[in-house]
Every structure is written in structure tokens, then in C-alpha cells.
Design a protein around this motif. Structure first.
Motif, short mmCIF file in Angstrom:
data_model
loop_
_atom_site.label_atom_id
_atom_site.label_comp_id
_atom_site.label_asym_id
_atom_site.label_seq_id
_atom_site.Cartn_x
_atom_site.Cartn_y
_atom_site.Cartn_z
N PRO A 55 -3.84 97.47 50.15
CA PRO A 55 -4.31 97.54 51.40
C PRO A 55 -3.77 96.14 52.19
CG PRO A 55 -6.16 97.91 49.93
CD PRO A 55 -5.06 97.57 49.19
N VAL A 56 -3.38 96.58 53.45
CA VAL A 56 -2.94 95.51 54.45
C VAL A 56 -4.11 95.02 55.19
CG1 VAL A 56 -1.43 94.99 56.48
CG2 VAL A 56 -0.54 96.52 54.55
N VAL A 57 -4.31 93.58 55.25
CA VAL A 57 -5.22 92.94 56.11
C VAL A 57 -4.73 92.65 57.35
CG1 VAL A 57 -6.73 91.13 56.29
CG2 VAL A 57 -6.10 92.07 54.01
N LEU A 58 -5.39 93.26 58.33
CA LEU A 58 -4.80 93.01 59.74
C LEU A 58 -5.11 91.47 60.22
CD1 LEU A 58 -6.38 96.11 61.67
CD2 LEU A 58 -4.11 95.60 60.65
N ASN A 59 -4.07 90.88 60.97
CA ASN A 59 -3.96 89.49 61.47
C ASN A 59 -3.43 89.74 62.85
OD1 ASN A 59 -0.97 88.58 61.40
ND2 ASN A 59 -1.66 89.08 59.30
N PRO A 60 -3.76 88.55 63.67
CA PRO A 60 -3.16 88.58 64.90
C PRO A 60 -1.81 88.46 65.05
CG PRO A 60 -5.09 87.12 64.80
CD PRO A 60 -4.56 87.37 63.10
N THR A 61 -0.77 88.07 64.31
CA THR A 61 0.36 88.08 64.49
C THR A 61 1.08 89.52 64.39
OG1 THR A 61 0.95 87.72 62.00
CG2 THR A 61 0.52 85.77 63.36
N MET A 62 0.36 90.46 63.76
CA MET A 62 1.11 92.01 63.71
C MET A 62 0.94 92.60 64.92
SD MET A 62 -1.00 93.38 60.29
CE MET A 62 -0.60 92.45 58.59
N THR A 63 1.89 93.12 65.44
CA THR A 63 2.08 93.57 66.71
C THR A 63 3.01 94.87 66.90
OG1 THR A 63 4.13 92.23 67.43
CG2 THR A 63 1.95 91.41 68.18
N SER A 64 2.55 95.69 67.56
CA SER A 64 3.47 96.81 68.02
C SER A 64 4.43 96.69 69.12
CB SER A 64 2.66 98.20 68.02
OG SER A 64 1.85 97.96 69.13
N PHE A 65 5.46 97.55 69.06
CA PHE A 65 6.45 97.45 70.15
C PHE A 65 6.71 98.93 70.52
CE2 PHE A 65 9.04 96.71 66.69
CZ PHE A 65 10.26 97.61 66.86
N SER A 66 7.06 99.42 71.80
CA SER A 66 7.56 100.70 72.22
C SER A 66 8.29 100.34 73.35
CB SER A 66 6.26 101.48 72.19
OG SER A 66 6.75 102.75 73.16
N SER A 67 9.18 101.47 73.74
CA SER A 67 10.20 101.70 74.82
C SER A 67 10.34 102.99 75.11
CB SER A 67 11.41 100.66 74.84
OG SER A 67 12.13 100.77 75.76
N ALA A 68 10.63 103.27 76.24
CA ALA A 68 11.18 104.72 76.81
C ALA A 68 12.02 104.81 77.90
CB ALA A 68 9.64 105.52 77.04
N ILE A 69 12.84 105.49 78.07
CA ILE A 69 13.85 105.96 78.86
C ILE A 69 13.57 107.03 79.59
CG2 ILE A 69 16.22 106.04 79.67
CD1 ILE A 69 16.70 104.00 77.52
N LYS A 70 13.14 107.43 81.02
CA LYS A 70 12.89 108.65 81.58
C LYS A 70 14.28 108.73 82.37
CE LYS A 70 9.56 110.86 84.39
NZ LYS A 70 9.13 112.01 83.38
N GLY A 71 14.90 110.15 82.13
CA GLY A 71 15.98 110.59 83.02
C GLY A 71 16.96 109.34 83.10
N GLY A 72 17.51 108.70 82.16
CA GLY A 72 18.29 107.92 82.04
C GLY A 72 19.70 108.67 82.15
N HIS A 73 21.02 108.12 82.80
CA HIS A 73 22.14 108.58 82.78
C HIS A 73 23.05 107.65 81.67
CE1 HIS A 73 25.58 110.65 84.69
NE2 HIS A 73 26.16 109.38 84.47
N ILE A 74 23.94 108.61 81.09
CA ILE A 74 24.84 108.11 80.17
C ILE A 74 26.30 108.76 80.56
CG2 ILE A 74 24.22 110.05 78.41
CD1 ILE A 74 24.99 107.98 76.18
N ARG A 79 6.03 94.53 64.05
CA ARG A 79 6.53 93.57 63.98
C ARG A 79 5.61 92.58 63.08
NH1 ARG A 79 10.26 91.07 68.41
NH2 ARG A 79 11.61 90.28 66.56
N ASN A 80 5.83 91.95 61.95
CA ASN A 80 5.03 91.21 61.16
C ASN A 80 4.12 91.81 60.34
OD1 ASN A 80 5.77 88.60 62.03
ND2 ASN A 80 5.00 88.79 63.93
N VAL A 81 4.35 92.99 59.88
CA VAL A 81 3.86 94.03 59.17
C VAL A 81 4.50 94.38 57.98
CG1 VAL A 81 2.62 96.28 59.16
CG2 VAL A 81 2.62 94.94 61.15
N PRO A 82 3.84 94.21 56.80
CA PRO A 82 4.72 94.43 55.44
C PRO A 82 5.15 96.20 55.51
CG PRO A 82 2.63 93.45 55.27
CD PRO A 82 2.45 93.80 56.41
#
Length: 259
Positions: free
Chosen positions: A20-39, A155-158
Motif C-alpha cells: 500500500p502506498v502512503v500518501l505524502n505531500p510530494t505526490m502530485t497529479s498533472f493533466s493537460s487538454a487541447i480543445k480544437g487545436g490545429h495540426i 509524479r513522485n508516486v511509485p
């Protein structure tokens, strides 16, 4: 033929059953989204980039719009400031779509534990892709258009896979065999590793075409660490835990995969 291989540096501490992973303050999530981008057509375009000193891994990517409409969409993932991407793949093949989107439409929505199509013109995956300090993701398509994209991670999560906690230096690698033409009884090497890197085979994807279904009699084999050859299956469809040349057609399964 695509094979995802989790490579573990020999100097790293051995994998162990996850605790079991013990939560600590260094563990963070990240997310990013592109809406109607052009390629633009045939221009490598950045979808996401993350830099810093903290390790982490992707947990999810979702693609729609023009990215998920073309069977020629190419995704590159650069880990830890690579100049050549360690992951470079066709979007459809990496998500279990080996033919045209129209052929897949009657079976929508479908999902497995790692890949899914839950709407027309979209795909997503939950591949865990680890990095040490940075990750950069790009796309290239043959025709210009609009797209939508989401990426998420931790990030910083096993990192744990299949009940095992992996060493921090674990990296995902991709081995490909493309456009191979084989004659009866030919052998093909799907992937080969050497040196001091340990690891395990994570996923196998096969897209093949023949005038005769007997090509599915091919047996998967593995030569591991100089030991006697191991037979992994009694036939190609058997490897994916089906039988009789996939005689019941399309299927999607968390354990055995999908057709």
C-alpha cells in the motif's frame, strides 16, 4: 507487429510485490487538454511537454478529431530529453484498430483495461509510461485538421504494474516489425534485447494479412537468458486465448486482448 517491453536497469533495486502506498505531500497529479487545436499536414506537432526534476508516469491519453480519423497518425514520445523517441507508433495499431474505422464501427463502444474506443473518431489508452525528469509527446498526420487531446499522469508516486512495484529507472520500450513478407515456415524475430537490461514483455499487437488462415498456425516462442526455448502458444490465435482461427469474430477482453 508492436511489442511493448518494460526495461529495468540491472543496477536498479529488484521489483517486489506492491505494498500500500502512503500518501505524502510530494505526490502530485498533472493533466493537460487541447480543445480544437490545429495540426498541419506532415508537420510534427507538440501535444504535451513536461519538464523538471521530478519523476513520474503517464496514466492516460485520449485522442479525437483529425488525430483519430487517419490510419496514418504517428505518435512520438520523447522521455528524459531524448533526441530520438523511445516510443514511436501508429495511433490505430497501438489502440487495437488494425483496419479502417468503418470496419470497427459496428462494435462500438468497446474497451479493455489498457485501450478503448467509446465513440466514433476517438481512442484512449491507460498505458503507464514512466519518465525520470521530462516527457514530450508529438503527433504527425498526413492531412491538416482540428483535434482534441487529453493527457494525465502522476509524479513522485511509485509505479506498479501487475501487482509489482517497479524500480525508478524502469522505462517502456517499443519494438516493431513492419511490412514483413513471410513465406511458409519462415521465422521472424519480433524483438530481441541484449546486455545488462532486465525486464519483461508487456504487450503484443499483431496486424497481418494472408490469402490463407493457416498462417495462424504460427507458434510464439521465447528465448530467455540462454535457457531452452519456451513455447508461449500452440498457434497465433491461441496466444491471444482464442481458438479455431478466431471463429467467433471480434472480441474484447481485459486479459486476452482484442481482435
Amino acid at each position: 507487429l508492436l511489442l511493448f517491453f518494460a526495461a529495468v536497469a540491472a543496477s536498479a533495486s529488484p521489483s517486489r510485490f506492491a505494498t500500500p502506498v502512503v500518501l505524502n505531500p510530494t505526490m502530485t497529479s498533472f493533466s493537460s487538454a487541447i480543445k480544437g487545436g490545429h495540426i498541419q499536414a506532415n508537420v510534427e506537432t507538440e501535444l504535451f511537454a513536461l519538464y523538471g526534476e521530478e519523476s513520474g508516469f503517464l496514466t492516460e491519453q485520449w485522442f479525437t478529431g483529425e488525430l483519430a480519423q487517419s490510419d496514418q497518425t504517428r505518435i512520438r514520445i520523447y522521455v528524459d530529453n531524448e533526441t530520438a523517441p523511445s516510443l514511436d507508433f501508429n495511433l490505430f495499431l497501438a489502440h487495437g484498430v488494425g483496419c479502417s474505422l468503418s470496419d470497427d464501427e459496428p462494435d462500438l463502444p468497446w474497451q479493455t483495461r489498457r485501450v478503448a474506443r467509446e465513440a466514433s473518431g476517438s481512442v484512449y489508452n491507460t498505458y503507464r509510461i514512466p519518465f525520470g525528469s521530462s516527457i514530450r509527446i508529438t503527433a504527425t498526420i498526413p492531412a491538416a485538421g482540428a483535434f482534441w487531446y487529453i493527457v494525465r499522469g502522476l509524479r513522485n508516486v511509485p509505479l506498479t504494474v501487475g501487482g509489482f512495484q517497479l524500480p525508478p529507472k524502469t522505462r517502456l520500450r517499443l519494438y516493431k516489425v513492419e511490412s514483413a513478407v513471410l513465406q511458409p515456415l519462415d521465422f521472424v524475430t519480433a524483438a530481441a534485447t541484449s546486455g545488462s537490461t532486465a525486464g519483461w514483455l508487456y504487450q503484443v499487437t499483431l496486424h497481418a494479412n494472408s490469402t490463407d488462415f493457416t498462417y495462424l498456425e504460427a507458434c510464439f516462442r521465447a528465448d530467455i537468458d540462454g535457457q531452452p526455448t519456451q513455447f508461449l502458444s500452440s498457434g497465433t490465435e491461441d496466444f491471444f486465448l482464442s481458438a479455431y482461427y478466431f471463429n467467433k469474430g471480434i472480441f474484447h477482453s481485459d486479459h486476452s486482448g482484442l481482435t
